[in-house]
Design an enzyme around this catalytic site. Structure first.
Site, PDB file in Angstrom:
ATOM      1  N   GLU A  50      36.620  11.607  81.303  1.00 41.95           N
ATOM      2  CA  GLU A  50      36.142  11.489  79.925  1.00 41.95           C
ATOM      3  C   GLU A  50      37.328  11.526  79.063  1.00 41.95           C
ATOM      4  OE1 GLU A  50      33.961  12.957  81.662  1.00 41.95           O
ATOM      5  OE2 GLU A  50      32.221  11.772  81.658  1.00 41.95           O
ATOM      6  N   HIS A 106      21.881  16.925  78.037  1.00 40.46           N
ATOM      7  CA  HIS A 106      22.010  15.362  78.038  1.00 40.46           C
ATOM      8  C   HIS A 106      20.841  14.946  76.988  1.00 40.46           C
ATOM      9  CE1 HIS A 106      23.305  15.939  82.296  1.00 40.46           C
ATOM     10  NE2 HIS A 106      23.421  14.500  82.337  1.00 40.46           N
TER      11      HIS A 106
END
Ligand SMILES: Cc1ncc(C[n+]2csc(CCOP(=O)(O)OP(=O)(O)O)c2C)c(N)n1
Ligand SMILES: [Mg+2]
Length: 666
Positions: free
Chosen positions: A401, A470
């Site tokens: 990322e 999440h």
């Protein structure tokens, strides 16, 4: 640590030696003057001297064309000078003046200049590596033959971003040369005590690229070896890692006065190998530069730098107005379509259409992220795009990322319009440096020049039992940061129009999509290309008794609440800000001045949430118009639970919004 011998004895043209020598002398003199000015209090903050390491920047950059790029780090004066920067503008920047390269907003640690393709020095160790990798990707996507030199220290070689960037550059065969200036210490920490290999160049093996340790004090060796790596990169053969062994003569920085762990003996040994003296001896021996030329270079450089110091001292201080104006590039003007039409579309399809239409319209737009290509994204937001545009413009990335976000930022700086997908927005924690320290600050640190047109988009929020890592709603992290635009649409129509506006905007945009909207929301979406102005709220429903400002999933719940309360004769106005930064304060204040009551509904936690900012805004600007305290409806202050009943209890429901509305009415 024995420096290696030059591998080739091939003569280097006198003109190149002349250039390398002049650059080294210019850097040396620049740093000597900077030290004097720092001690006199005229250069403030801090500055990191490059004295002792001049051969690397001078030798490496002597191979470059003006259109090639460099990325640098905190010890960056030498790189800028070697890439052709004007020492007057550099000195003015070090003194914080308006005439400096960054208008006094960047300073020593952040000098960048895109006219010279200098991607910037950087205050964050290792951070320039993905930016350089991004510029290399921009070159490759444009089909150009420029190269990027990415300079960094031995300390940076232990950052995760070093590994991620080199891996990515290798996998994508990008035209970049990573040059580690191994001065053997990171502040007070010896690289031997902190690095898993004897030579940092050995790490190249792990990434399948050439790696080599060279003598960083021998400018001719640097010129030759970096030249070979550059030729390889230009020929499309991918990156290399070069470790140049060297030594800084001074303290870590001009400010630092720490105990120096380096021994006198080591110091003397390296100072005896002064890179400038080494080249002088060589050109004398080879008779490639006459003694009088050496003398005249020194005189020319001295005169040039005397002028630079005078220019800097006489330059004006920057203004507060210029500082304020530097944060954002102006947003483009857009007209919303009058008619939304009748075509029904899902939220994720609307996003996909926005990206498809923008990629068709503008060849600089491309998408990258985990699984965006072949799979079309795990929520289908890029479904089929790879078939239209190919794998170069719809790029599947490694799970890196920080690197692919930084590559997006670097590519944006270098002229592209990347869209970076965050697979699930909780993973943005790994991208924070790239978003907050790099993307948000670049234009500003350059004095309000240049732009960073990158969109960082993906799903946030709960509702599908993905639990605490999440499901978060993280908008407040980004609305806090000047330099970022934050957008959070609630309908397919807004999603398409705002994503198009985000892609066309010249600022970094954090674009938040709610997962539950992907799954549940359909609505009218015009086929045409249209963009919704950034910073314009939408009154989703007019009312007179109470204003509800709601975001993302809460908009439909607020509308549901409003419909139910209508039956009781309560008239609720629902406003969706759509853009959270910049905020359409006027529309919200106008509504509160009409209804005199405000409820804020968002899925994020109440404490430190975006709603606190809205409440403060109304308190500061419309206190006298309020007939009741502002109410906030937000998530229960816990991480998102896995259990479905608990998850439903945490996320604000329609009933809780109704309770919130009642609380301000009675
Ligand atoms: C991410 C990050 N961690 C720590 C620092 C503080 N810091 C600035 S320079 C430095 C040492 C860097 O060493 P190296 O990469 O070898 O470069 P050198 O200073 O030796 O040229 C440290 C710890 C920082 N600026 N950024
Ligand atoms: Mg170091």
């Amino acid at each position: 640590m024995a420096p290696t011998q030059s591998r080739t004895n091939e003569q280097i043209p006198a003109e190149v030696l002349d250039r390398i020598y002049s650059t080294m002398v210019r850097i040396r003199r620049f740093e000597e003057l900077t030290t004097e000015l720092f001690q006199a209090g005229q250069v403030k903050g801090t500055a990191h001297s490059y004295i002792g390491e001049e051969a690397i920047a001078a030798g490496a950059c002597a191979n470059l064309r003006p259109d090639d790029y460099i990325g640098s780090y905190h010890r960056g004066h030498g790189h800028c000078i070697a890439k052709g920067a004007d020492v007057s503008k550099m000195m003015a920047e070090l003194m914080g003046r308006e005439t400096g390269y960054c208008g006094g907003l960047g300073g020593s640690m952040h000098i960048a200049n895109m006219e010279l393709n200098i991607l910037g020095a950087n205050g964050i160790v290792g951070a320039a590596m993905p930016l350089g990798t991004g510029a290399a990707l921009a070159v490759k996507l444009r089909g150009g033959d420029q190269v990027v030199l990415s300079f960094f220290g031995d300390g940076a070689a232990n950052q995760g971003i070093f590994h991620e960037s080199i891996n990515l550059a290798s996998v994508w065969k990008l035209p970049i040369v990573f040059i580690c200036e191994n001065n053997q210490y990171a502040l007070s920490t010896s690289y031997k005590a902190s690095t898993s290999v004897a030579n940092i160049a050995e790490r190249a093996v792990a990434y399948g690229i050439p790696g080599q340790t060279i003598d960083g004090n021998d400018s001719v060796e640097v010129y030759r070896e970096v030249g070979e790596a550059i030729a390889r990169a230009r020929a499309g053969k991918g990156p290399s890692l070069i470790e140049a062994l060297t030594w800084r003569w001074g303290q870590h920085s001009m400010r630092s006065a720490i105990r120096d762990p380096r021994t006198r003996e080591e110091m003397d040994r390296w100072i005896a190998r002064d890179p400038i003296k080494l080249l002088e001896e060589r050109v004398m021996k080879e008779r490639s530069l006459p003694a009088r030329r050496i003398k005249s270079i020194q005189e020319i450089v001295q005169a040039e730098l005397d002028k630079a110091v005078q220019f800097a001292k006489e330059s004006p201080e920057p203004s507060v107005e210029a500082m304020r104006a530097a944060v954002y590039a102006p947003h483009k003007k857009h007209e919303e379509p009058r008619d939304k039409g009748t075509r029904q579309m899902a939220f994720n399809d609307a996003l996909c259409e926005a990206m498809r239409q923008e990629m068709e319209r503008d060849p600089t737009v491309f998408l990258m992220g985990e699984d965006v290509g072949l799979t079309g994204g795990i929520f289908g937001c890029s479904k089929g795009l790879i078939d239209h545009f190919g794998a170069a413009r719809v790029r599947d990335t490694p799970i890196s990322e920080a690197a692919f976000c930084g590559v997006g930022v670097g590519a944006a700086i270098a002229g592209m319009r990347p869209i970076v997908e965050v697979q699930i927005f909780d993973f943005v924690t790994l991208m924070m440096d790239m978003i907050v320290n790099q993307a948000a600050k670049f234009r500003y640190m350059l004095g309000g020049k240049d732009k960073v047109p990158v969109v960082i988009r993906g799903p946030q929020g709960g509702g599908i039992r993905l639990a605490a890592q999440h499901s978060q709603s993280l908008e407040a992290w980004f609305t806090h940061v000047p330099g970022l635009v934050v957008i959070a649409p609630s309908t397919p129509y807004d999603a398409k129009g705002l994503l198009i506006a985000a892609i066309r905007d010249d600022n970094p945009v954090v674009f938040l999509e709610h997962k539950m909207l992907y799954l549940g929301s359909t609505g009218p979406v015009p086929e045409a290309h249209y963009a919704i102005p950034i910073g314009k709220a939408d009154v989703k429903r007019e009312g007179t008794d109470v204003t509800v400002v709601a975001t993302q999933l809460m908009v439909s719940r607020a509308l549901g609440a409003a419909n139910l309360l209508e039956q009781e004769g309560i008239s609720v106005e629902v406003i969706d800000p759509r853009t959270l930064r910049p905020l359409d304060e006027e529309t919200i204040l106008k509504s509160v001045r009409k209804t005199h009551r405000l409820v804020i509904a968002h899925e994020a936690w109440k404490r430190g949430g975006f709603g606190a900012e809205l409440a403060a805004l109304v308190m500061e600007q419309a206190f006298d118009d309020l007939d009741a305290p502002v109410a906030r409806v937000a998530a229960i202050d816990v991480p998102m639970p896995f259990n479905d009943n608990l998850e439903r209890a945490v996320i604000p429901s329609q009933e809780r919004i109704i309770e919130g509305i009642r609380s301000v009415l009675y």
